[in-house]
Motif scaffolding. Structure first.
Motif, PDB file in Angstrom:
ATOM      1  N   ARG A  85       0.833  -1.206   0.000  1.00  0.00           N
ATOM      2  CA  ARG A  85       0.000   0.000   0.000  1.00  0.00           C
ATOM      3  C   ARG A  85       0.869   1.257   0.000  1.00  0.00           C
ATOM      4  O   ARG A  85       0.505   2.260  -0.611  1.00  0.00           O
ATOM      5  CB  ARG A  85      -0.937  -0.009   1.215  1.00  0.00           C
ATOM      6  N   LEU A  88       1.892   1.656  -3.578  1.00  0.00           N
ATOM      7  CA  LEU A  88       0.805   2.173  -4.408  1.00  0.00           C
ATOM      8  C   LEU A  88       0.625   3.677  -4.187  1.00  0.00           C
ATOM      9  O   LEU A  88       0.401   4.434  -5.142  1.00  0.00           O
ATOM     10  CB  LEU A  88      -0.502   1.433  -4.084  1.00  0.00           C
ATOM     11  N   LYS A  89       0.730   4.091  -2.926  1.00  0.00           N
ATOM     12  CA  LYS A  89       0.627   5.526  -2.612  1.00  0.00           C
ATOM     13  C   LYS A  89       1.788   6.293  -3.227  1.00  0.00           C
ATOM     14  O   LYS A  89       1.641   7.429  -3.707  1.00  0.00           O
ATOM     15  CB  LYS A  89       0.637   5.694  -1.086  1.00  0.00           C
ATOM     16  N   PHE A  91       3.327   5.581  -6.027  1.00  0.00           N
ATOM     17  CA  PHE A  91       3.031   5.774  -7.449  1.00  0.00           C
ATOM     18  C   PHE A  91       2.051   6.926  -7.645  1.00  0.00           C
ATOM     19  O   PHE A  91       2.189   7.712  -8.583  1.00  0.00           O
ATOM     20  CB  PHE A  91       2.449   4.491  -8.051  1.00  0.00           C
ATOM     21  N   ASP A  92       1.055   7.034  -6.779  1.00  0.00           N
ATOM     22  CA  ASP A  92       0.092   8.140  -6.874  1.00  0.00           C
ATOM     23  C   ASP A  92       0.793   9.485  -6.693  1.00  0.00           C
ATOM     24  O   ASP A  92       0.546  10.434  -7.453  1.00  0.00           O
ATOM     25  CB  ASP A  92      -1.001   7.983  -5.814  1.00  0.00           C
ATOM     26  N   TYR A 105       1.347   5.144 -14.849  1.00  0.00           N
ATOM     27  CA  TYR A 105       1.492   4.807 -13.428  1.00  0.00           C
ATOM     28  C   TYR A 105       0.440   3.800 -12.946  1.00  0.00           C
ATOM     29  O   TYR A 105       0.708   2.993 -12.056  1.00  0.00           O
ATOM     30  CB  TYR A 105       1.444   6.078 -12.574  1.00  0.00           C
ATOM     31  N   GLN A 106      -0.753   3.827 -13.547  1.00  0.00           N
ATOM     32  CA  GLN A 106      -1.779   2.880 -13.110  1.00  0.00           C
ATOM     33  C   GLN A 106      -1.411   1.443 -13.502  1.00  0.00           C
ATOM     34  O   GLN A 106      -1.697   0.498 -12.768  1.00  0.00           O
ATOM     35  CB  GLN A 106      -3.135   3.272 -13.700  1.00  0.00           C
ATOM     36  N   SER A 108       1.688   0.441 -13.695  1.00  0.00           N
ATOM     37  CA  SER A 108       2.749   0.107 -12.742  1.00  0.00           C
ATOM     38  C   SER A 108       2.159  -0.317 -11.401  1.00  0.00           C
ATOM     39  O   SER A 108       2.642  -1.264 -10.760  1.00  0.00           O
ATOM     40  CB  SER A 108       3.672   1.313 -12.541  1.00  0.00           C
ATOM     41  N   LYS A 109       1.101   0.357 -10.974  1.00  0.00           N
ATOM     42  CA  LYS A 109       0.429  -0.009  -9.723  1.00  0.00           C
ATOM     43  C   LYS A 109      -0.162  -1.414  -9.822  1.00  0.00           C
ATOM     44  O   LYS A 109      -0.050  -2.223  -8.891  1.00  0.00           O
ATOM     45  CB  LYS A 109      -0.686   1.001  -9.413  1.00  0.00           C
ATOM     46  N   LEU A 130      -7.134  -1.252 -12.814  1.00  0.00           N
ATOM     47  CA  LEU A 130      -5.956  -0.394 -12.986  1.00  0.00           C
ATOM     48  C   LEU A 130      -5.343  -0.563 -14.373  1.00  0.00           C
ATOM     49  O   LEU A 130      -4.961   0.414 -15.031  1.00  0.00           O
ATOM     50  CB  LEU A 130      -4.917  -0.724 -11.907  1.00  0.00           C
TER      51      LEU A 130
END
Length: 423
Positions: A85, A88-89, A91-92, A105-106, A108-109, A130
């Motif tokens: 998590r 994931l954050k 990457f955001d 990026y999505q 990659s997530k 994603l």
């Protein structure tokens, strides 16, 4: 004025001091990471990220790698999920502050979750969403072969499970092909990987995309794509898989050839004519394709295809083209087996029982020439010999005909001479 200069200097000192401090912190965690000291590298990176803000892209790039490495080295599931998590954050945030560098990026997530989550199976819907958003939003930024393959697999599974209809699968299939084509053009070193990906996608499409859907799609859109070379090429290639006998394949192949006559477009038009049983036209376009082809191995494939097309209808020319295939690619060992089959099927060239057996003897001799090029186990060759050896000449037959050490000619279109062994 003195006070102004002094004031500026006073504010400059902390700024440069902080910048140098961040550079040092980055160097420190990078050195630790290179030394594979994952735990301390992660701690040092976390401190650097906290103290150096969001202006340095290196912190985000490195953070992705460090978090992935830490996930892999962490044994406790709850800790792994926590790190996931965090990744994931990250990457955001990376996309928030550096959008130009993170269009995908999505995707990659999604792959971070798929490769590192202990609950990936339960999170498959989140992963699919994603991938769907990422690939749709930034198709020209996708570089991960595994992500493309996973996405199309999940998409096709949804069709099989009737979670979505198959109406859009053709366009999705074309989008994926377009992505792979662009990747292959920009990164020729990885051509094998892209070819394998294309094969995987095609195999999935064969099972998922109904032939009627594919035909209807191209029939409907052909008129508006007459000068879209990439669209025509992909369409013809796709239709050839399981729709080559349909009228739309002929129309598409014709349109592509008329747009640009190349070895590839001419060969597909040859195939289209063959499927429509227009054999003289098929031969014409295959011969044109051969003339346009500069790659010897590709030229050999075209010769082989043309020879196979002529088959039993024109055995003499079929053999001629098979031999030309071998001249273009001396390692194309299957040519010998193909010529041998022509001989075995030429009963019209045998009038006596001995002739019939001699024909099969010649066929087996010809097939065995394959072993001079490729000595690997060949089930097709073994099957051929087993099939025809039963009715071929035996040593007893040759002795009875007083032909030991002698030559024996087979005329007709074959015009070959067999020299029998003395013993």
């Amino acid at each position: 004025m003195k006070y102004l200069v002094l004031l500026c200097c006073c504010f400059s000192i902390p700024f440069y001091g902080q910048s140098n401090d961040c550079v040092q912190k980055i160097n420190d965690y990078q050195s630790l990471f290179k030394a594979k000291k994952i735990e301390v590298a992660y701690i040092a990176w976390s401190e650097a990220k906290l103290g150096c803000g969001t202006s340095n892209e290196t912190l985000f790039k490195d953070g992705v790698q460090i978090i992935q490495a830490k996930i892999k080295s962490t044994k406790i599931d709850s800790d792994r999920e926590h790190l996931l998590r965090e990744g994931l954050k990250l990457f955001d945030d990376y996309h928030k502050y550096f959008p130009a560098s993170t269009a995908d990026y999505q995707v990659s997530k999604a792959m971070l979750m798929y490769n590192n989550s202990v609950r990936a199976d339960q999170q498959i819907e989140e992963i699919y969403t994603l991938l769907e958003k990422g690939i749709t939003a930034a198709p020209n930024s996708i570089k991960d072969i595994n992500a493309i393959n996973l996405y199309f697999n999940l998409y096709c599974n949804k069709i099989k499970n009737k979670e979505i209809t198959s109406e859009g699968v053709t366009e999705k299939y074309l989008l994926i092909h377009d992505i792979i084509s662009n990747l292959s053009a920009s990164d020729p070193k990885n051509a094998k990987g892209y070819q394998q990906l294309t094969t995987n996608i095609d195999n999935l499409a064969k099972k998922t995309v109904p032939a009627d859907n594919l035909s209807q799609y191209y029939q409907t859109n052909l008129a508006t794509n007459q000068t879209n070379g990439a669209w025509l090429e992909l369409g013809v290639t796709n239709l050839a898989i399981k729709c080559s006998n349909k009228p739309v394949f002929y129309s598409m192949a014709t349109a592509w050839y008329q747009y640009k006559a190349t070895a590839k477009s001419a060969s597909y038009l040859g195939l289209a004519n063959a499927k429509q049983k227009k054999f003289s036209e098929a031969v014409h376009y295959y011969e044109e394709a051969i003339g346009l082809e500069s790659n010897p191995k590709e030229k050999a494939k075209l010769y082989f295809t043309l020879a196979s097309l002529l088959g039993n209808n024109d055995k003499s020319n079929a053999r001629l083209y098979f031999n030309q295939a071998l001249q273009s690619d001396p390692k194309m060992s299957k040519v010998y087996l193909a010529i041998a089959q022509l001989y075995a099927d030429s009963k019209e060239c045998a009038t006596t029982d001995f002739d019939k057996k001699a024909l099969l003897y010649l066929a087996i001799q010809t097939a065995n020439k394959q072993l001079s090029i490729d000595t690997k186990t060949n089930p097709a060759l073994d099957k051929f010999i087993a099939k025809y050896n039963v009715d071929s000449l035996t040593t007893k037959d040759i002795s009875k005909a007083h032909l030991k050490g002698q030559s024996y000619s087979i005329t007709c279109w074959i015009n070959e001479t067999i020299t029998f062994p003395e013993k």
